[in-house]
Design an enzyme around this catalytic site. Structure first.
Site, PDB file in Angstrom:
ATOM      1  N   CYS A  55       0.833  -1.209   0.000  1.00  0.00           N
ATOM      2  CA  CYS A  55       0.000   0.000   0.000  1.00  0.00           C
ATOM      3  C   CYS A  55       0.868   1.260   0.000  1.00  0.00           C
ATOM      4  CB  CYS A  55      -0.916  -0.034   1.224  1.00  0.00           C
ATOM      5  SG  CYS A  55      -1.642   1.554   1.670  1.00  0.00           S
ATOM      6  N   CYS A  58       0.404   3.511   2.975  1.00  0.00           N
ATOM      7  CA  CYS A  58       1.047   2.955   4.176  1.00  0.00           C
ATOM      8  C   CYS A  58       2.533   3.277   4.187  1.00  0.00           C
ATOM      9  CB  CYS A  58       0.847   1.442   4.232  1.00  0.00           C
ATOM     10  SG  CYS A  58      -0.895   0.914   4.220  1.00  0.00           S
TER      11      CYS A  58
END
Length: 437
Positions: A55, A58
């Site tokens: 991600c 993230c």
């Protein structure tokens, strides 16, 4: 040698992608095996990030998350869960996208969603606000510490079952039951007791009482225990109406028990109904009660007839069943009936059938770009569920105005009848004055 070096390079590259946090960071790595011990049984306030290594958001958050963890060291615990690897934890706490940050405070089994910014300063500010609130609650006597095995649950939510009430409570119930058969002198039973109590409280809240946890003292209520062949303690069995009981095969921590209970609930829950947007209340209730609201705008009934529309609704019903564990809302409207809603979702009055998924809490939406088919919609929702979908802010940043409409009657559409005009008294003489035209 060259291929060996290439292999080492690829492996190191993969490790660098996966390892957002290392043991040298002040971020505690949380897993399915240590989450209960580190977080649930802790007296500390915890900020926990659920992330996926692939991600992008993230990876962008990681430096600020580390910096915040260092600033909060000794004050607030900061942890991270690789939800790709430990997806049961993410599912248990309703994680639908990445990164998701939860605050585990007074009630560890019911964490709060962190709604603040993603900079290190914003994270620290959010943590300190949550800590102040926790201290105020403790001062007022509203909540005690969360530590110890008995935290997070109450034995009152574990139903005491006996020879006399077992059939009425369990066998005749439409609810799903997890039943522990125990002996008061059993050491393993004593160890399980606080986990069972905490799980009972969490499961009651999250399934609205549709999955229940009970306990039978097998040394006293020997008739029911003998009926189900109880030989050792504790023994746990799963009861579903009309089916033979099955042995519980999961772990004995509260997280394990909750996870299994939620799986049972999802497996036996009916698929959510696909509702027509008839008024503002339908939209508001469905979207506010769901993490995600899937809305289809179907062609006008004159363009498809009843058969075509039912075909589209059948596709939606299949997807609603496939994704029922997500507990999303499913809605549809006819093209042109809710133009402000279409405009807010970027549909713009063309390209039917169309579909969008709305997060009403964040006022974000994603638009289906592929085909309106079981495969196309599945791919669209799968991408969203793992945080890969492209989203935008809902037009105006608020839910648009919804108009009250009559429900579809299930029939083919009819064109408005043309009025018949009586022209018998009209003089149709060919002689006319051209100047009058």
């Amino acid at each position: 040698m060259r291929s060996l070096l290439l292999g080492v390079f690829v492996c190191s590259l993969l490790l660098s992608v996966q390892a957002l946090y290392s043991p040298s960071d002040d971020v505690v790595e949380l897993t399915s095996s240590n989450f209960n011990r580190e977080v649930i049984q802790s007296d500390s306030l915890w900020l926990v990030e659920f992330y996926a290594p692939w991600c992008g958001h993230c990876r962008n958050l990681a430096p600020d998350w580390k910096k915040a963890a260092t600033a909060l060291k000794g004050i607030v615990k900061v942890g991270a869960v690789d939800a790709d690897q430990h997806n049961s934890l993410g599912g248990q706490y309703g994680v639908r996208g990445f990164p998701t940050i939860k605050i585990f405070g007074a009630n560890k089994n019911k964490p709060e969603e962190y709604q603040g910014g993603r900079s290190s300063q914003a994270i620290v500010d959010g943590a300190m606000n949550a800590l102040r609130n926790l201290v105020k609650e403790r001062l007022s006597g509203k909540s005690g510490g969360s530590g110890g095995q008995s935290s997070g649950g109450s034995s009152k939510d574990v139903v005491e079952l006996t020879d006399d009430n077992f059939d009425k409570m369990v066998m005749e119930s439409d609810d799903i039951w997890l039943v522990e058969f125990f002996a008061p002198w059993c050491g393993h039973c004593k160890k399980l007791e606080p986990e069972w109590a905490a799980a009972a409280t969490a499961v009651k809240e999250q399934t609205k009482g549709r999955v229940r946890l009970g306990a039978v003292d097998a040394t006293v209520h020997q008739a029911v225990s003998s009926r189900y062949g109880i030989r050792g303690y504790p023994s746990i069995k799963v009861f579903r109406k009309g089916e033979e009981p099955e042995d519980y095969q999961g772990g004995r921590t509260r997280n394990d028990i909750i996870e299994r209970a939620l799986d049972l609930f999802s497996d036996n829950a009916p698929a959510p109904e696909v509702l027509e947007i008839l008024n503002e209340d339908v939209l508001k209730k469905t979207c506010e009660d769901s993490q995600l609201c899937v809305i289809a705008v179907l062609p006008h009934i004159l363009d498809t007839g009843a058969e075509g529309r039912n075909g589209y609704l059948e596709v939606m019903a299949k997807l609603a069943d496939k994704y029922k564990k997500k507990m999303w809302g499913w809605l549809w409207t006819e093209a042109g009936a809710q133009m402000e809603l279409e405009s807010a979702m970027g549909i713009g009055g063309f390209g039917y059938p169309a579909m969008a998924a709305i997060n009403s809490r964040k006022m974000k939406f994603a638009l289906l770009r592929g085909s309106f088919s079981e495969t196309g919609i599945h791919e669209f929702l799968r991408e969203l569920s793992v945080g890969r979908g492209s989203t935008a802010t809902l037009g105006g940043g608020a839910m648009p105005k919804i108009y009250a409409v009559e429900p579809w009657d299930g029939k083919d559409g009819q064109l408005p009848e043309e009025e018949d005009y009586d022209l018998s008294d009209v003089d149709l003489d060919d002689d006319y004055d051209k100047d009058e035209l």
